[in-house]
Design a protein around this motif. Structure first.
Motif, PDB file in Angstrom:
ATOM      1  N   LEU A 112       0.834  -1.207   0.000  1.00 26.65           N
ATOM      2  CA  LEU A 112       0.000   0.000   0.000  1.00 26.65           C
ATOM      3  C   LEU A 112       0.870   1.259   0.000  1.00 26.65           C
ATOM      4  O   LEU A 112       0.518   2.260  -0.640  1.00 26.65           O
ATOM      5  N   ALA A 113       1.994   1.225   0.699  1.00 27.17           N
ATOM      6  CA  ALA A 113       2.911   2.373   0.696  1.00 27.17           C
ATOM      7  C   ALA A 113       3.443   2.613  -0.717  1.00 27.17           C
ATOM      8  O   ALA A 113       3.614   3.767  -1.134  1.00 27.17           O
ATOM      9  N   GLU A 118       1.761   1.919  -3.478  1.00 26.65           N
ATOM     10  CA  GLU A 118       0.626   2.546  -4.177  1.00 26.65           C
ATOM     11  C   GLU A 118       0.519   4.018  -3.793  1.00 26.65           C
ATOM     12  O   GLU A 118       0.236   4.870  -4.639  1.00 26.65           O
ATOM     13  N   HIS A 119       0.717   4.305  -2.505  1.00 22.27           N
ATOM     14  CA  HIS A 119       0.652   5.674  -2.003  1.00 22.27           C
ATOM     15  C   HIS A 119       1.725   6.529  -2.679  1.00 22.27           C
ATOM     16  O   HIS A 119       1.453   7.647  -3.136  1.00 22.27           O
ATOM     17  N   ALA A 120       2.951   6.008  -2.760  1.00 22.28           N
ATOM     18  CA  ALA A 120       4.043   6.753  -3.402  1.00 22.28           C
ATOM     19  C   ALA A 120       3.709   7.022  -4.869  1.00 22.28           C
ATOM     20  O   ALA A 120       3.909   8.142  -5.362  1.00 22.28           O
ATOM     21  N   ALA A 121       3.183   6.023  -5.572  1.00 22.51           N
ATOM     22  CA  ALA A 121       2.811   6.219  -6.974  1.00 22.51           C
ATOM     23  C   ALA A 121       1.712   7.271  -7.097  1.00 22.51           C
ATOM     24  O   ALA A 121       1.751   8.121  -7.994  1.00 22.51           O
ATOM     25  N   TYR A 122       0.735   7.227  -6.187  1.00 22.03           N
ATOM     26  CA  TYR A 122      -0.360   8.204  -6.192  1.00 22.03           C
ATOM     27  C   TYR A 122       0.178   9.625  -6.044  1.00 22.03           C
ATOM     28  O   TYR A 122      -0.295  10.553  -6.693  1.00 22.03           O
ATOM     29  N   GLU A 123       1.194   9.784  -5.194  1.00 19.14           N
ATOM     30  CA  GLU A 123       1.776  11.116  -4.963  1.00 19.14           C
ATOM     31  C   GLU A 123       2.920  11.429  -5.923  1.00 19.14           C
ATOM     32  O   GLU A 123       3.620  12.417  -5.747  1.00 19.14           O
ATOM     33  N   PRO A 164       9.406   5.054  -5.478  1.00 22.39           N
ATOM     34  CA  PRO A 164       8.881   3.930  -4.691  1.00 22.39           C
ATOM     35  C   PRO A 164       9.653   3.761  -3.386  1.00 22.39           C
ATOM     36  O   PRO A 164      10.813   4.176  -3.284  1.00 22.39           O
ATOM     37  N   PRO A 165       9.016   3.154  -2.392  1.00 18.40           N
ATOM     38  CA  PRO A 165       9.710   2.895  -1.123  1.00 18.40           C
ATOM     39  C   PRO A 165      10.852   1.893  -1.316  1.00 18.40           C
ATOM     40  O   PRO A 165      10.929   1.208  -2.345  1.00 18.40           O
ATOM     41  N   LEU A 183      11.073  -2.413   2.723  1.00 20.45           N
ATOM     42  CA  LEU A 183      10.236  -1.570   3.576  1.00 20.45           C
ATOM     43  C   LEU A 183       9.526  -2.361   4.669  1.00 20.45           C
ATOM     44  O   LEU A 183       9.468  -1.919   5.818  1.00 20.45           O
ATOM     45  N   ALA A 184       8.996  -3.533   4.356  1.00 20.51           N
ATOM     46  CA  ALA A 184       8.275  -4.313   5.367  1.00 20.51           C
ATOM     47  C   ALA A 184       9.178  -4.610   6.560  1.00 20.51           C
ATOM     48  O   ALA A 184       8.756  -4.482   7.716  1.00 20.51           O
ATOM     49  N   GLU A 185      10.418  -4.988   6.310  1.00 18.68           N
ATOM     50  CA  GLU A 185      11.358  -5.278   7.401  1.00 18.68           C
ATOM     51  C   GLU A 185      11.699  -4.015   8.188  1.00 18.68           C
ATOM     52  O   GLU A 185      11.775  -4.044   9.423  1.00 18.68           O
ATOM     53  N   ARG A 186      11.908  -2.916   7.478  1.00 17.64           N
ATOM     54  CA  ARG A 186      12.207  -1.647   8.160  1.00 17.64           C
ATOM     55  C   ARG A 186      11.055  -1.229   9.070  1.00 17.64           C
ATOM     56  O   ARG A 186      11.264  -0.805  10.198  1.00 17.64           O
ATOM     57  N   LEU A 187       9.832  -1.332   8.544  1.00 15.25           N
ATOM     58  CA  LEU A 187       8.666  -0.985   9.356  1.00 15.25           C
ATOM     59  C   LEU A 187       8.543  -1.918  10.554  1.00 15.25           C
ATOM     60  O   LEU A 187       8.197  -1.488  11.652  1.00 15.25           O
TER      61      LEU A 187
END
Length: 158
Positions: free
Chosen positions: A20-21, A23-28, A32-33, A37-41
């Motif tokens: 989803l992050a 998708e959010h980056a593409a929307y804005e 891309p992240p 990212l999942a491991e970092r979060l």
């Protein structure tokens, strides 16, 4: 969207939140992240006694995670107090406008209250008129500012 649910993220949600992050980056129209990212979060959310980051997920009536909000306590020097900074709020297209955004914002406000904080702050792109109308309907007040980023090289990097 009455059967929808907003809850705290669990470790098994992290791959979906990372997707989803993206998708959010593409929307804005942002890069891309990071691929991990999942491991970092996971480290920020679950790798400490006191998490540095809080993540809420929004599920549709079928239990699919269709949105998220992330937030963390920050400090206002001018006010001399802490507040909750909401870094991201994103709902997939097709889930907006059905009340889920207000429910996730309520959960963010509940997170602030649970941390003993009395204010939530965030930003949105100036072109995102739908988000601006949504935040205005909530009673939020906008402040005009520009956001800057300054990359800092690690020690030893030239």
């Amino acid at each position: 969207m009455s059967a929808a649910n907003v809850r705290r993220a669990r470790p098994e949600d992290l791959p979906r939140v990372a997707a989803l992050a993206a998708e959010h980056a593409a929307y804005e129209k942002a890069p891309p992240p990071a691929p991990d990212l999942a491991e970092r979060l996971g480290a920020l959310l679950f790798g400490r006694a006191e998490p540095r980051l809080h993540c809420l997920v929004a599920e549709d009536a079928d239990g699919e995670v269709v949105g998220y909000a992330t937030c963390s306590p920050e400090v206002s020097t001018w006010d001399g107090c802490e507040y909750l900074h909401m870094d991201c709020l994103f709902l997939r297209d097709g889930t907006r406008g059905a009340g889920l955004g207000a429910r996730i914002m309520d959960a963010v406000a509940d997170t602030a209250r649970g941390l003993g904080l009395t204010e939530v702050q965030w930003q949105t792109p100036v072109w995102n008129e739908d988000a601006i109308r949504f935040y205005d309907r909530l009673g939020a007040r906008a402040k005009e500012k520009l956001r800057y980023t300054l990359p800092v090289a690690a020690d030893g990097d030239a």
